[in-house]
Write a protein that holds these residues in place. Structure first.
Motif, PDB file in Angstrom:
ATOM      1  N   ALA A   1      -9.253   2.552  -1.742  1.00 52.88           N
ATOM      2  CA  ALA A   1     -10.648   2.160  -1.486  1.00 52.88           C
ATOM      3  C   ALA A   1     -11.254   1.489  -2.711  1.00 52.88           C
ATOM      4  O   ALA A   1     -11.957   0.481  -2.595  1.00 52.88           O
ATOM      5  N   ARG A   2     -10.958   2.025  -3.895  1.00 59.78           N
ATOM      6  CA  ARG A   2     -11.458   1.405  -5.129  1.00 59.78           C
ATOM      7  C   ARG A   2     -10.827   0.037  -5.336  1.00 59.78           C
ATOM      8  O   ARG A   2     -11.510  -0.928  -5.708  1.00 59.78           O
ATOM      9  N   ARG A   3      -9.511  -0.055  -5.097  1.00 60.87           N
ATOM     10  CA  ARG A   3      -8.808  -1.324  -5.295  1.00 60.87           C
ATOM     11  C   ARG A   3      -9.328  -2.387  -4.332  1.00 60.87           C
ATOM     12  O   ARG A   3      -9.531  -3.540  -4.714  1.00 60.87           O
TER      13      ARG A   3
ATOM     14  N   TYR B   1     -16.390  -6.489   5.577  1.00 57.21           N
ATOM     15  CA  TYR B   1     -15.017  -5.996   5.640  1.00 57.21           C
ATOM     16  C   TYR B   1     -14.968  -4.470   5.569  1.00 57.21           C
ATOM     17  O   TYR B   1     -14.150  -3.826   6.240  1.00 57.21           O
ATOM     18  N   ALA B   2     -15.830  -3.861   4.748  1.00 51.49           N
ATOM     19  CA  ALA B   2     -15.773  -2.410   4.535  1.00 51.49           C
ATOM     20  C   ALA B   2     -16.014  -1.633   5.822  1.00 51.49           C
ATOM     21  O   ALA B   2     -15.448  -0.549   6.026  1.00 51.49           O
TER      22      ALA B   2
ATOM     23  N   ALA C   1      -5.457  11.116  -2.673  1.00 56.65           N
ATOM     24  CA  ALA C   1      -5.663  10.412  -3.938  1.00 56.65           C
ATOM     25  C   ALA C   1      -5.290   8.944  -3.812  1.00 56.65           C
ATOM     26  O   ALA C   1      -5.960   8.064  -4.361  1.00 56.65           O
ATOM     27  N   VAL C   2      -4.208   8.667  -3.079  1.00 59.50           N
ATOM     28  CA  VAL C   2      -3.783   7.277  -2.874  1.00 59.50           C
ATOM     29  C   VAL C   2      -4.825   6.528  -2.057  1.00 59.50           C
ATOM     30  O   VAL C   2      -5.148   5.366  -2.342  1.00 59.50           O
ATOM     31  N   LEU C   3      -5.394   7.177  -1.038  1.00 62.66           N
ATOM     32  CA  LEU C   3      -6.428   6.536  -0.221  1.00 62.66           C
ATOM     33  C   LEU C   3      -7.676   6.249  -1.050  1.00 62.66           C
ATOM     34  O   LEU C   3      -8.295   5.188  -0.911  1.00 62.66           O
TER      35      LEU C   3
ATOM     36  N   ALA D   1      -0.865   3.107   1.730  1.00 66.53           N
ATOM     37  CA  ALA D   1      -2.076   2.543   1.128  1.00 66.53           C
ATOM     38  C   ALA D   1      -1.887   2.184  -0.337  1.00 66.53           C
ATOM     39  O   ALA D   1      -2.838   2.195  -1.107  1.00 66.53           O
ATOM     40  N   GLY D   2      -0.654   1.858  -0.703  1.00 68.75           N
ATOM     41  CA  GLY D   2      -0.392   1.394  -2.059  1.00 68.75           C
ATOM     42  C   GLY D   2      -0.888  -0.028  -2.255  1.00 68.75           C
ATOM     43  O   GLY D   2      -1.733  -0.526  -1.504  1.00 68.75           O
ATOM     44  N   THR D   3      -0.328  -0.713  -3.244  1.00 70.18           N
ATOM     45  CA  THR D   3      -0.793  -2.064  -3.578  1.00 70.18           C
ATOM     46  C   THR D   3      -0.704  -3.008  -2.393  1.00 70.18           C
ATOM     47  O   THR D   3      -1.678  -3.672  -2.021  1.00 70.18           O
ATOM     48  N   MET D   4       0.469  -3.063  -1.752  1.00 72.15           N
ATOM     49  CA  MET D   4       0.640  -3.994  -0.633  1.00 72.15           C
ATOM     50  C   MET D   4      -0.176  -3.579   0.576  1.00 72.15           C
ATOM     51  O   MET D   4      -0.816  -4.409   1.229  1.00 72.15           O
TER      52      MET D   4
END
Length: 284
Positions: free
Chosen positions: A43-45, A68-69, A37-39, A11-14
């Motif tokens: 979600a914020r990104r 989409y959400a 934390a990454v998830l 769930a990083g940038t890509m």
């Protein structure tokens, strides 16, 4: 072509950009990571990126909608992958991590699952060999940012079937992507070329031939590139660039892929590019 559930792993940038793109085209997505934390950051990104796309207006590549959400589930649990029709993997460029992941996926996912390896440099054939049906595996090298870049580099592994390539092309068309099919080799085409440029640009800065700003200016104004090689490296993440260069060097044993010492130094010092706020350039 029926795809009821897509698992995006990493769930990083890509990974977050892939998940948003899929959800905005109507697909149900499970976004999986090993870090809560990454998830949360993903979600914020995704929310920020969706807001930005809405401000820019509807485009042919990524339709803007408010639903989409509802189509994205964020999870730490691998059990949610049991019904995945398609897995798109985006974890870091470390062979042992990928090997362990695909060995688990082989035991979890149903027999009909298809696999898309969104890797930068690791060869597809070795990954496919870890799965029960290597014919259903191909590389999908998305470009950054996913929602606004039309091209996807599709990599045919040694065992990838023609049927799977045709299925891949049809699926990518459904999310308004244009595929270029290439054969399996470390770095494929895009990264084998781009990492040479980024690495040599870093050498030019290290040797004080030119500043990062001027190196990129030459590429943008002289060659018409949308981004210079150092800005691109910052966008990808300098740690990812170093990992990819190391894979290319180990694969080919060619000194042209020897990673610039400045890149190593910057990564050791925590200067990773956009994701750390500073790399060759400074970001807010």
């Amino acid at each position: 072509m029926i795809v009821n559930k897509i698992a995006v792993i990493g769930a990083g940038t890509m990974g977050s950009q892939v998940a948003l793109t899929l959800a905005m085209h109507g697909y149900t997505v499970v976004l999986k990571d090993i870090s809560g934390a990454v998830l949360e950051a993903a979600a914020r990104r995704i929310k920020t990126d969706a807001r930005m796309l809405k401000m820019l207006g509807k485009s042919a590549l990524t339709p803007v909608n408010d639903h989409y959400a509802d189509r994205i589930t964020y999870t730490l649990e691998e059990s949610l992958l049991e019904e995945a029709d398609l897995v798109i993997e985006n974890i870091p460029e470390h062979w042992e991590l990928k090997k362990q992941l695909y060995q688990r996926l082989a035991a979890i996912c149903p027999a009909h699952t298809r696999y898309a390896v969104n890797t930068s440099c690791i060869a597809i054939t070795g990954i496919a060999a870890l799965l029960p049906d290597p014919g259903r595996v191909a590389g999908w090298h998305f470009m950054n940012p996913v929602y606004s870049k039309e091209l996807v580099e599709v990599v045919r592994g040694l065992h990838t079937t023609d049927e799977h390539i045709q299925w891949t092309l049809s699926f990518l068309q459904s999310i308004h992507k244009r595929a270029v099919v290439v054969e399996d080799a470390p770095g494929f085409v895009a990264n084998r070329l781009s990492h040479l440029l980024m690495n040599e640009a870093a050498f030019l800065v290290q040797e004080k031939v030119a500043s990062p700003k001027d190196v990129d200016l030459i590429f943008r104004k002289g060659y018409g590139h949308a981004m210079g090689p150092l800005e691109t490296a910052d966008l990808i993440g300098l740690d990812t660039v170093v990992n990819s260069l190391n894979i290319l060097y180990d694969s080919f044993q060619d000194p042209k892929f020897r990673c610039c010492p400045l890149l190593h130094k910057m990564v050791q010092g925590g200067l990773l590019g956009r994701k750390s706020g500073k790399g060759f350039f400074v970001y807010d």
